[in-house]
Design an enzyme around this catalytic site. Structure first.
Site, PDB file in Angstrom:
ATOM      1  N   LEU A  84       0.826  -1.209   0.000  1.00 20.47           N
ATOM      2  CA  LEU A  84       0.000   0.000   0.000  1.00 20.47           C
ATOM      3  C   LEU A  84       0.855   1.251   0.000  1.00 20.47           C
ATOM      4  O   LEU A  84       2.020   1.236   0.374  1.00 20.47           O
ATOM      5  CB  LEU A  84      -0.968   0.005   1.189  1.00 20.47           C
ATOM      6  N   CYS A  85       0.220   2.344  -0.437  1.00 18.46           N
ATOM      7  CA  CYS A  85       0.826   3.672  -0.385  1.00 18.46           C
ATOM      8  C   CYS A  85      -0.295   4.648  -0.051  1.00 18.46           C
ATOM      9  O   CYS A  85      -1.342   4.245   0.462  1.00 18.46           O
ATOM     10  CB  CYS A  85       1.508   4.020  -1.701  1.00 18.46           C
ATOM     11  N   ALA A  86      -0.118   5.913  -0.315  1.00 19.46           N
ATOM     12  CA  ALA A  86      -1.140   6.897   0.037  1.00 19.46           C
ATOM     13  C   ALA A  86      -2.378   6.778  -0.845  1.00 19.46           C
ATOM     14  O   ALA A  86      -3.506   6.732  -0.354  1.00 19.46           O
ATOM     15  CB  ALA A  86      -0.572   8.304  -0.036  1.00 19.46           C
TER      16      ALA A  86
END
Length: 395
Positions: A84-86
């Site tokens: 995941l990331c932003a």
């Protein structure tokens, strides 16, 4: 952080929807999450669970043509993990790269922004005739409540982003949303009261005691004072002024349910420094003590505490809601039986960082600052931090 254009990969990257990830975490599945945000963002706000483990490697570490072997040291080799990331862009690239390297990786759809869109509905078991439902936003710990009796409904502490859901849920239950009510001027999320007034003609209600903070709404609203009531169907919603977290903080009583806002949580009590800062915190903590002792704890032990937030330290009740009875909290939260001086010293001793963007959020909720939908959503990303401690005060 702005993500640069990323190299194209010749691989299909599987994604997992936030709701599906939440279900797997709730079921107790052991999961590893590879977080591609910078360490400070990861530490401030992440997806936790009883069997969730984390690896934090910023996405830019994967952009070198020759990847450092140390990047792979903590990644599971024989099981799927979630990247995941932003917003979901860089994590899809990293997941694809790792798939090419032979790993079993999936990317979280829309990243942490997608996680922030999860909103769950749970009905409470109460002693009254009205239906009371709790809305849970796991990304921030925000809670709101729908009260339905006959063909009328009210929502307590609504969030702007989810305004449409309250109207739709009331309609599905055969009711029209009559009131949108705030317990106080919130510092961690954008209130949905004005949106419900403007878009759906709902009557907006804020505590009379909160007006003194400088409320400046373009939309019409009503105020409610200590001891006054609103009526939904045949059910009364009674206002009980409980200052401490803020001077306007108000608890609402519906049958045996106490909507305590940010005054009392099921694992902690309110922090007293978000209105007048550190200088005003001791006096506010004293007001909080008086409110709890005289206006909240004086109710029957079987009264249900339904607050506006929960933290990772909170344990849900058997019905899946983040609620507890007053009797349970009296038995497990030592702060509720302390003398006043000791209580004030204890509450001020180890408060967590203030909520991110709390000044902008307060000003938006007062109506003195405008925030469009996108900015409002960005402002409230992250944990709420409205309690006096990140750790549970219950034992």
């Amino acid at each position: 952080m702005t993500v640069p254009d990323l190299p194209e990969l010749e691989v299909d990257v599987p994604v997992i929807e936030p709701e599906a990830l939440k279900a797997r975490i709730d079921e107790g599945e052991a999961l590893t999450i590879l977080d591609n945000r910078v360490p400070s963002e990861h530490e401030d706000w992440r997806i936790d669970g009883e069997n969730v483990s984390h690896v934090n490697i910023p996405y830019f570490e994967f952009l070198d043509e020759e990847l450092d072997e140390s990047l792979f040291e903590d990644l599971p080799e024989d099981e799927e993990f979630v990247v995941l990331c932003a917003k979901g862009h860089s994590s899809e690239y990293v997941a694809g790269l790792l798939i090419q390297e032979g790993y079993d990786a999936v990317a979280l759809e829309r990243g942490m922004n997608g996680w922030a869109r999860i909103y769950e509905y749970t009905e409470l078991e109460t002693d009254g005739d009205a239906l009371v439902a709790q809305y849970q936003r796991p990304s921030s710990g925000c809670l709101a409540y729908l009260v339905v009796d006959g063909d009328e409904a009210a929502v307590v502490d609504p969030l702007r982003y989810f305004a449409d859901e309250y109207v739709a849920d009331a309609k599905a239950l055969g009711a029209e949303l009559k009131y949108a009510i705030d317990t106080h001027i919130h510092a961690d999320h954008i209130s949905g009261v004005r949106t419900l007034v403007e878009d759906y003609g709902v009557t907006g209600v804020i505590p009379e005691a909160a007006e003194g903070r400088g409320v400046d709404y373009d939309t019409p609203y009503e105020t409610i004072a200590d001891g006054e009531t609103l009526t939904v169907g045949d059910t009364d919603i009674e206002a009980i002024h409980t200052p401490g977290h803020t001077t306007g903080m108000t608890t609402y009583k519906v049958d045996n349910v106490l909507f305590t806002g940010d005054g009392l949580f099921i694992e902690s009590v309110a922090r007293p420094d978000l209105e007048d800062g550190d200088e005003g915190a001791p006096d506010a903590a004293g007001m909080l003590y008086d409110s709890l002792q005289e206006r909240v704890l004086s109710h029957d032990d079987d009264a249900i505490v339904a607050s506006a937030h929960f933290s990772d330290a909170a344990i849900p009740a058997d019905d899946g809601s983040y609620t507890a009875t007053l009797g349970e909290l009296k038995d497990t939260m030592d702060a509720l039986s302390m003398p006043k001086e000791e209580f004030v010293e204890f509450i001020l001793s180890d408060m967590p960082p203030r909520p991110a963007n709390y000044v902008d959020i307060i000003e938006t909720n007062l109506g003195v600052q405008e925030s469009d939908d996108d900015r409002a959503f960005e402002l409230e990303l992250g944990p709420n931090n409205c309690a006096a401690s990140n750790e549970a005060l219950t034992n």
